[in-house]
Design an enzyme around this catalytic site. Structure first.
Site, PDB file in Angstrom:
ATOM      1  N   CYS A 149       1.426  -1.029   0.413  1.00 58.38           N
ATOM      2  CA  CYS A 149       0.516   0.405  -0.090  1.00 58.38           C
ATOM      3  C   CYS A 149       0.729   1.775   0.038  1.00 58.38           C
ATOM      4  O   CYS A 149       0.269   2.076  -1.238  1.00 58.38           O
ATOM      5  CB  CYS A 149      -1.142  -0.658   0.982  1.00 58.38           C
ATOM      6  SG  CYS A 149      -2.131   1.748   1.189  1.00 58.38           S
ATOM      7  N   CYS A 150       1.432   1.008   1.152  1.00 61.44           N
ATOM      8  CA  CYS A 150       2.968   1.711   1.207  1.00 61.44           C
ATOM      9  C   CYS A 150       3.282   2.380  -0.647  1.00 61.44           C
ATOM     10  O   CYS A 150       3.425   3.360  -0.660  1.00 61.44           O
ATOM     11  CB  CYS A 150       3.485   2.095   2.203  1.00 61.44           C
ATOM     12  SG  CYS A 150       3.453   2.853   2.882  1.00 61.44           S
ATOM     13  N   CYS A 231      -0.353   7.939   7.623  1.00 61.89           N
ATOM     14  CA  CYS A 231      -2.579   7.919   7.439  1.00 61.89           C
ATOM     15  C   CYS A 231      -3.171   7.213   8.357  1.00 61.89           C
ATOM     16  O   CYS A 231      -2.837   6.897   9.646  1.00 61.89           O
ATOM     17  CB  CYS A 231      -2.104   6.762   6.169  1.00 61.89           C
ATOM     18  SG  CYS A 231      -1.187   7.067   4.794  1.00 61.89           S
ATOM     19  N   CYS A 234      -3.085   4.430   9.487  1.00 59.57           N
ATOM     20  CA  CYS A 234      -1.771   3.334   9.745  1.00 59.57           C
ATOM     21  C   CYS A 234      -1.428   4.046  10.949  1.00 59.57           C
ATOM     22  O   CYS A 234       0.085   3.899  11.355  1.00 59.57           O
ATOM     23  CB  CYS A 234      -1.019   2.976   8.936  1.00 59.57           C
ATOM     24  SG  CYS A 234      -1.662   2.335   7.772  1.00 59.57           S
ATOM     25  N   CYS A 257       7.858   4.168   5.324  1.00 56.53           N
ATOM     26  CA  CYS A 257       7.275   3.553   3.982  1.00 56.53           C
ATOM     27  C   CYS A 257       7.881   3.178   2.860  1.00 56.53           C
ATOM     28  O   CYS A 257       7.232   3.042   1.879  1.00 56.53           O
ATOM     29  CB  CYS A 257       5.935   5.277   4.043  1.00 56.53           C
ATOM     30  SG  CYS A 257       6.827   6.446   4.363  1.00 56.53           S
TER      31      CYS A 257
HETATM   32  S1  SF4 Z   1       0.409   4.598   5.514  1.00 56.82           S
HETATM   33 FE1  SF4 Z   1      -1.491   2.991   5.574  1.00 56.82          FE
HETATM   34  S2  SF4 Z   1      -2.643   3.862   4.316  1.00 56.82           S
HETATM   35 FE2  SF4 Z   1      -0.790   5.245   4.163  1.00 56.82          FE
HETATM   36  S3  SF4 Z   1      -0.449   4.202   2.241  1.00 56.82           S
HETATM   37 FE3  SF4 Z   1       0.814   3.224   3.751  1.00 56.82          FE
HETATM   38  S4  SF4 Z   1       0.051   1.715   4.623  1.00 56.82           S
HETATM   39 FE4  SF4 Z   1      -1.654   2.915   2.900  1.00 56.82          FE
END
Ligand code: SF4
Length: 261
Positions: A149-150, A231, A234, A257
Site C-alpha cells: 500500500c505504501c 495516514c 496506520c 514507508c
Molecule cells: S501509511 Fe497505511 S494507508 Fe498510508 S500508504 Fe502506507 S499502508 Fe497505505
C-alpha cells in the site's frame, strides 16, 4: 496480464499487490551521468563542511549550488520546511503526498500552507483512489500488506513526481528513529538527484522552539498525542514518553514507508 490472487473467502479474485497499477511509471528517470557525477562531487566536498551548519545555511548553500528545480517534501506534520524555504529558494516547490488516507487535520494543514506561503504546492496523488484500490486489490490493503500500500500510494507517486527535479529537500531528522540516526546532510539518491536534509541534527525541542518562535501553522494532532503523523488508517496516538514513531504501523514490524530507505 496481471496475476490474480484469491481472497481469503475465496469469493473474489484481486490483483497481486506486488503488481502496481498499469500505465504509470513506478520509478524516477535517472539523471544523466554528468549530473549524477556533479552531485557526487558536491557531496564529497561539502557534506562534512555542512555538518553542524544551521538549516538556514544549508538551504542558502542549496540556493547557491543547485541551479535546477528543487522539491521540498512536506508531510504536514509540521510546516518548518515551508517557513525555512520561503524566500530562500526561488526554484523550489512544496510537495505533499496525498495518499487518500490522511487525517482531515493534515489536509487542513496543507490547505493553510497553500494560503500562507507563496511557494507553489504540488498535491501528489496515487494512480488509484481509495475505492479503486479496494476494488482492484481488495479492501483494507493497508492492513493486509502495508508495504504494498505504501509503495503504490507513497513511494511510486513520489518517484514519478521527482522526474523534473534536480534535488529534493526532506525533513528527515536523526532523532526520528534508530534507522535514521546516521542520516547525512547531503546524499545522492539512486537516480542521481541530490537529497538535502537540513533538519538532520534538530532535536524535538529544536522543532518545537522554531514553531513557537515563527508562529507556524500547527497540525492540531501533534497536540493530541500524535508526535509522528502518517495516514489515519496506520497511525495511533502514543503515550507520553513513548517512542514518537511507536504509533506508526503499530502492531507490525514496519517502521518506514520506504520514502527514505
Ligand atoms: S501509511 Fe497505511 S494507508 Fe498510508 S500508504 Fe502506507 S499502508 Fe497505505
Amino acid at each position: 496480464m496481471h496475476s490474480l490472487i484469491r481472497s481469503d473467502s475465496g469469493a473474489e479474485d484481486y490483483r497481486d499487490p506486488e503488481v502496481s497499477p498499469e500505465g504509470a511509471a513506478t520509478t524516477t528517470q535517472p539523471l544523466p551521468a554528468e549530473r549524477r557525477q556533479a552531485h557526487e562531487e558536491l557531496v564529497a566536498e561539502w557534506n562534512h563542511r555542512l555538518e553542524g551548519a544551521s538549516a538556514e545555511d544549508i538551504i542558502a548553500w542549496a540556493h547557491t549550488h543547485v541551479p535546477g528545480p528543487i522539491a521540498v517534501t512536506m508531510s504536514m506534520q509540521d510546516t518548518v520546511l515551508a517557513e525555512l524555504t520561503e524566500g530562500a529558494l526561488d526554484n523550489a516547490e512544496l510537495v505533499f503526498l496525498d495518499t487518500g488516507f490522511h487525517f482531515p487535520e493534515t489536509l487542513e494543514t496543507r490547505d493553510k500552507v497553500a494560503e500562507r506561503y507563496r511557494l507553489p504546492l504540488r498535491n501528489i496523488t496515487p494512480v488509484y483512489s481509495r475505492a479503486e484500490q479496494d476494488r482492484v486489490y481488495g479492501p483494507r490493503l493497508y492492513a493486509r500488506n502495508p508495504t504494498a500500500c505504501c509503495r503504490m500510494r507513497k513511494v511510486e507517486p513520489l518517484a514519478r513526481m521527482l522526474d523534473p527535479f534536480e534535488a529534493w529537500i526532506t525533513g528527515v531528522r536523526r532523532a526520528d528513529s534508530a534507522l535514521r540516526a546516521n542520516t547525512p546532510v547531503l546524499e545522492v539518491d539512486r537516480t542521481g538527484r541530490l537529497k538535502i536534509n537540513p533538519l538532520v541534527d534538530w532535536t524535538d525541542d529544536d522543532v518545537d522552539n522554531y514553531i513557537a518562535d515563527h508562529d507556524l501553522i500547527i497540525n492540531p494532532l501533534t497536540r493530541q498525542g500524535y508526535p509522528s503523523i502518517g495516514c489515519a488508517t496506520c497511525t495511533l496516538p502514543v503515550a507520553e514518553g513513548e517512542d514518537p514513531r511507536a504509533g506508526r504501523w503499530a502492531g507490525t514490524s514496519k517502521t518506514e514507508c520506504g520514502l527514505h530507505t
